[in-house]
Scaffold this motif. Sequence first.
Motif, mmCIF file in Angstrom:
data_model
loop_
_atom_site.group_PDB
_atom_site.id
_atom_site.type_symbol
_atom_site.label_atom_id
_atom_site.label_comp_id
_atom_site.label_asym_id
_atom_site.label_seq_id
_atom_site.Cartn_x
_atom_site.Cartn_y
_atom_site.Cartn_z
ATOM 1 N N SER A 244 5.721 19.035 9.891
ATOM 2 C CA SER A 244 4.931 19.927 9.052
ATOM 3 C C SER A 244 3.486 19.450 9.016
ATOM 4 O O SER A 244 3.208 18.258 8.822
ATOM 5 C CB SER A 244 5.512 19.976 7.632
ATOM 6 O OG SER A 244 4.666 20.718 6.774
ATOM 7 N N CYS A 249 5.147 24.604 10.127
ATOM 8 C CA CYS A 249 6.198 23.792 10.744
ATOM 9 C C CYS A 249 6.417 24.178 12.191
ATOM 10 O O CYS A 249 6.090 25.289 12.635
ATOM 11 C CB CYS A 249 7.505 23.947 9.964
ATOM 12 S SG CYS A 249 7.458 23.200 8.325
ATOM 13 N N ARG A 267 10.129 16.560 8.636
ATOM 14 C CA ARG A 267 10.987 17.194 7.643
ATOM 15 C C ARG A 267 12.471 17.046 7.951
ATOM 16 O O ARG A 267 13.295 17.198 7.058
ATOM 17 C CB ARG A 267 10.643 18.690 7.541
ATOM 18 C CG ARG A 267 9.241 18.951 7.017
ATOM 19 C CD ARG A 267 9.093 18.438 5.595
ATOM 20 N NE ARG A 267 7.733 18.599 5.087
ATOM 21 C CZ ARG A 267 7.349 18.203 3.864
ATOM 22 N NH1 ARG A 267 8.225 17.603 3.085
ATOM 23 N NH2 ARG A 267 6.111 18.384 3.477
ATOM 24 N N GLN A 272 16.006 22.314 9.091
ATOM 25 C CA GLN A 272 14.950 22.215 8.079
ATOM 26 C C GLN A 272 13.687 22.959 8.484
ATOM 27 O O GLN A 272 12.752 23.062 7.692
ATOM 28 C CB GLN A 272 14.598 20.745 7.813
ATOM 29 C CG GLN A 272 15.557 20.034 6.882
ATOM 30 C CD GLN A 272 16.874 19.714 7.543
ATOM 31 O OE1 GLN A 272 16.898 19.427 8.729
ATOM 32 N NE2 GLN A 272 17.965 19.775 6.782
ATOM 33 N N TYR A 277 12.159 25.967 3.216
ATOM 34 C CA TYR A 277 12.145 24.537 2.908
ATOM 35 C C TYR A 277 10.746 24.104 2.491
ATOM 36 O O TYR A 277 9.741 24.664 2.958
ATOM 37 C CB TYR A 277 12.612 23.728 4.120
ATOM 38 C CG TYR A 277 14.111 23.704 4.292
ATOM 39 C CD1 TYR A 277 14.846 22.623 3.823
ATOM 40 C CD2 TYR A 277 14.794 24.762 4.890
ATOM 41 C CE1 TYR A 277 16.223 22.590 3.957
ATOM 42 C CE2 TYR A 277 16.174 24.737 5.027
ATOM 43 C CZ TYR A 277 16.879 23.646 4.555
ATOM 44 O OH TYR A 277 18.262 23.617 4.684
ATOM 45 N N GLY A 279 7.256 22.338 2.397
ATOM 46 C CA GLY A 279 6.380 21.927 3.486
ATOM 47 C C GLY A 279 6.269 22.947 4.590
ATOM 48 O O GLY A 279 5.440 22.792 5.492
#
Length: 551
Positions: A244, A249, A267, A272, A277, A279
Amino acid sequence: MTHQTRLNRKYGATEGPSGASARESDLSNVPAVRPLVRRPSRYDKVAGAVGGFFGANPNEARRWEASGAYAKRETAGYHKLAAYDDEDGRPDRRQTAETQLDRPRAQGQRGRQEQRQRGRRLPAWRRASVKRRIDALPTFRPYFIVFITLVQVGITIYTLVKGGLAPIAFSPKTEEQLITDPMNRPGRSGNSIREVPFNFFIGPSAKYLVGLGAKFTLCMRQDTALLARMARESDTENQYLCCSVANKCGMMSPSVCSEMGSECDIRGGPTQCNASYPGCEAGVVLRPCCMGLDASCIITSEENCTFHEGVYHPDKVLCRDVNCLGSVCDTPLQRGTISAADADQWFRFFTAIFLQSGIVSAVLFLGAQLYMGIKIERQIGLLRILLIYTASGVGGYLVSGIFDPNAAQVGCSGAVFGLFGIRFVELVQRWQAIQKPCQELVSLIVTLIAALALGTTPYLDNFANLGGFIFGLISSFIFVPYLTFGKFDAARKCCFVLVAILIMAALFFVGFVVFYNTQNTEFCSWCAYINCVPYTSKFCDEGFGVFDIPV
C-alpha cells in the motif's frame, strides 16, 4: 527404289501417268478390314452417371461410344493404322499416310541414331491416339473452385470491413506515451513504447486474423513451452505481497516495496488486496494485463494496459488468476473458454484456408486458384479436386505448425501449391503425348519459384506452400485419373497408386504425432529463413508487437 514403290510392286499396285500410286484404288489383294469400335464398359457407364451428378456434361460422356475407331491392316510385313472418321467411317488418307507402324530397320550409324531419336518420343500415330483418348474423357463443370473462391472473397471483404487496415509498411512503427505509475514505483514511470502492427498486403492485423481462425499453434495444442513459462511466472508470483502506498494497493515483490522505503506498507497476501481493507481505501490500482499474441501477462496500471491495447482484468490481482490465452484464441467457433492446459482448436487447420492476409495476397492466390483450378476441375471433377485441395491445405499447415509454430498464418497458398502438384503429375503422365513438354515444365518451375520467393514475406507461409505442394503431388497420384496402355502399364500405375496411399497415410500420421507430442523447433536453426527473409531489421516480426513496457 523407295519403300512405297517396293510395296506397290509386292501387292500389284500400279502407278499412273502422274506418278501417283494406284494402291488406294486397287486394294483387291489386301485383306478386308473391319473397324474395331470400342464399346463402353460398365465402368464407363457408371463413371458417366457419377460424373453427371457432380457436374459432368452428359454429352461428353457419350463420346466414349463415338471415339475414333481404328482398323489394323495386316499385310505381309506391312502394318498400318487407319484412323476412321467418326461420322461416315471412311479412312482419313492424310492420317493413314502418317501412321505407318513398321518401317525397314535403318542400317549403319545414322540409322541407329534415327532409331534412338524416334524411341524418345511416341510416334505421330501414337500421340494422336493418346490425344483422342484424352479428348474422349468426360469434362466437368468447375462448381467447387468457383464456389470456394467466392466464399474466400466474401470472407476477405468481411475481414477488411470489420478488422480495418493495419498500417502499410515493411517494418513496424513505434509509438510513445508518457505513463505515470500510480504507486510511484522506482523506474516504472516514463515513456512507454509500443510497436504498431503492420501489414503491407493491405489487410488487418495479425491479432484480428488469429481471432478469426488463423493457424496459430498456441491455440491448437497444449504448448509445452507456454505451460513451462506460465509455471515459472506462477512460482514468481507466489512471493508477491499486497503493498500500500497513499491508500493505493497492488501486488508486487517485497524487494520492490523495500526500494520505496517507508512509503510502502505490506498488507499481506492477495486476499488483503481489496478496497475494503485498511490502507486500500483508494482501491487496487495494479492489476493483470494480457498483452500480445504469446499470452504474456504483466501487473500494471489500466492506463498502461490500454495504451498497449491489452486486456485489463479489474477483478483480479495476479496473472496466475487470469486466462490470457482465452482472449487470444477467442474465435466465432469457440469463445474464450480455452486455456493453455486444454488448447485443442484443431479446426484452425481448415479455417485458415478461407482467410486472406490482405488485398494483395487475395488477388495473387485467388487469381492463381481460379486460373489453374477451373482447368483442373474440368478434367478431374468436383470430388477429386475437393479431396486434393483439402489434403494440400491441411497438410501444408501441418508442416507449418511443425517448423514454424509461433507464427500466425492464413491463406489458401498451401492448397494452391497442391494444384501445382496436380499440374506436375498430369505433365509427367502425358509427357510423350504433349507437343512441347519441356517448355511446359520450365514454365511450371519458374512459376513455382516465383511463388516461393513471395512466400519469404510475413503473413505468407513457405512451409505451408512446400507442404501443400508435397501433399498435392502425392494425392494427385491417388485421385487424378490416368490412361493405361496395356496390362503391364495398368499394373504399374496401380502399384504407384497403392504406394502413394501408403506414403500419404504415413505423412499425416507422423506429422500429427510430431505436431502434438514432439514440439521440438530447435532441430533446424536455419529453417526460419525458408519462411521469412529479414529484408529489414524487423521485417519478420509479423506485427506481434515487441513491447518496452514499464511494468
